[in-house]
Design a protein around this motif. Structure first.
Motif, PDB file in Angstrom:
ATOM      1  N   ALA A   1      31.789  -8.186  -4.120  1.00  0.00           N
ATOM      2  CA  ALA A   1      33.152  -7.510  -4.263  1.00  0.00           C
ATOM      3  C   ALA A   1      33.738  -7.139  -5.370  1.00  0.00           C
ATOM      4  O   ALA A   1      34.171  -5.987  -5.509  1.00  0.00           O
ATOM      5  CB  ALA A   1      33.953  -8.564  -3.554  1.00  0.00           C
ATOM      6  N   PHE A   2      33.535  -8.049  -6.268  1.00  0.00           N
ATOM      7  CA  PHE A   2      33.994  -7.596  -7.800  1.00  0.00           C
ATOM      8  C   PHE A   2      33.217  -6.257  -8.240  1.00  0.00           C
ATOM      9  O   PHE A   2      33.793  -5.481  -8.954  1.00  0.00           O
ATOM     10  CB  PHE A   2      33.778  -8.657  -8.734  1.00  0.00           C
ATOM     11  CG  PHE A   2      34.723  -9.582  -8.647  1.00  0.00           C
ATOM     12  CD1 PHE A   2      35.958  -9.385  -8.575  1.00  0.00           C
ATOM     13  CD2 PHE A   2      34.551 -11.158  -8.683  1.00  0.00           C
ATOM     14  CE1 PHE A   2      37.186 -10.279  -8.334  1.00  0.00           C
ATOM     15  CE2 PHE A   2      35.469 -11.932  -8.808  1.00  0.00           C
ATOM     16  CZ  PHE A   2      36.788 -11.765  -8.593  1.00  0.00           C
TER      17      PHE A   2
ATOM     18  N   GLY B   1      31.898  -3.895  -6.488  1.00  0.00           N
ATOM     19  CA  GLY B   1      32.156  -2.931  -5.712  1.00  0.00           C
ATOM     20  C   GLY B   1      33.669  -2.369  -6.208  1.00  0.00           C
ATOM     21  O   GLY B   1      33.834  -1.116  -6.269  1.00  0.00           O
ATOM     22  N   ALA B   2      34.509  -3.225  -6.591  1.00  0.00           N
ATOM     23  CA  ALA B   2      35.786  -2.632  -7.051  1.00  0.00           C
ATOM     24  C   ALA B   2      35.369  -2.247  -8.519  1.00  0.00           C
ATOM     25  O   ALA B   2      36.251  -1.196  -9.205  1.00  0.00           O
ATOM     26  CB  ALA B   2      36.818  -3.906  -7.066  1.00  0.00           C
ATOM     27  N   ALA B   3      34.646  -2.638  -9.356  1.00  0.00           N
ATOM     28  CA  ALA B   3      34.423  -2.185 -10.726  1.00  0.00           C
ATOM     29  C   ALA B   3      33.848  -0.901 -10.830  1.00  0.00           C
ATOM     30  O   ALA B   3      33.767  -0.345 -11.880  1.00  0.00           O
ATOM     31  CB  ALA B   3      33.619  -3.196 -11.655  1.00  0.00           C
TER      32      ALA B   3
ATOM     33  N   ALA C   1      33.874   2.092  -9.524  1.00  0.00           N
ATOM     34  CA  ALA C   1      34.792   3.334  -9.690  1.00  0.00           C
ATOM     35  C   ALA C   1      35.538   3.194 -10.885  1.00  0.00           C
ATOM     36  O   ALA C   1      35.771   4.265 -11.621  1.00  0.00           O
ATOM     37  CB  ALA C   1      35.827   3.284  -8.302  1.00  0.00           C
ATOM     38  N   ASN C   2      36.128   1.794 -11.269  1.00  0.00           N
ATOM     39  CA  ASN C   2      37.091   1.949 -12.654  1.00  0.00           C
ATOM     40  C   ASN C   2      36.094   2.218 -13.608  1.00  0.00           C
ATOM     41  O   ASN C   2      36.537   2.653 -14.749  1.00  0.00           O
ATOM     42  CB  ASN C   2      37.417   0.373 -12.470  1.00  0.00           C
ATOM     43  CG  ASN C   2      38.670   0.274 -11.601  1.00  0.00           C
ATOM     44  OD1 ASN C   2      39.255   1.208 -10.978  1.00  0.00           O
ATOM     45  ND2 ASN C   2      38.689  -0.909 -10.784  1.00  0.00           N
TER      46      ASN C   2
END
Length: 93
Positions: free
Chosen positions: A7-8, A10-12, A14-15
């Motif tokens: 989850a981390f 996956g969020a990271a 794009a950033n």
């Protein structure tokens, strides 16, 4: 742990990709993204090799998947270290 880690990540993605675009000047952006894709492909290919090797050595998939936490932790520490110089680097470019 793996669900939380994924989850981390996956969020990271794009950033970190947006951060890379901010840091690289326009004339180097193509090479920067090519290196990023190569690194992602290489690490994606080495992951199953690591799991298979550790599984063969220890005879356990639990240890094999736990071995993936080490590179994930190292990657997280690298990102945290790089975060401290992000503002200075973006101001410089």
């Amino acid at each position: 742990m793996f669900a939380l880690t994924n989850a981390f990540f996956g969020a990271a993605i794009a950033n970190l990709t947006a951060g890379l675009a901010d840091l690289l000047p326009a004339e180097r952006r193509g090479v920067g993204f090519a290196v990023l894709q190569f690194t992602l492909a290489l690490s994606g290919a080495l992951g199953p090799l690591l799991v298979g090797t550790v599984s063969d050595v220890f005879g356990s998939l639990l240890y094999a998947f736990a071995a993936l936490l080490v590179p994930a932790a190292i990657s997280g520490l690298v990102v945290l270290r790089a975060r401290s110089s992000y503002d200075a680097e973006t101001a410089r470019t």
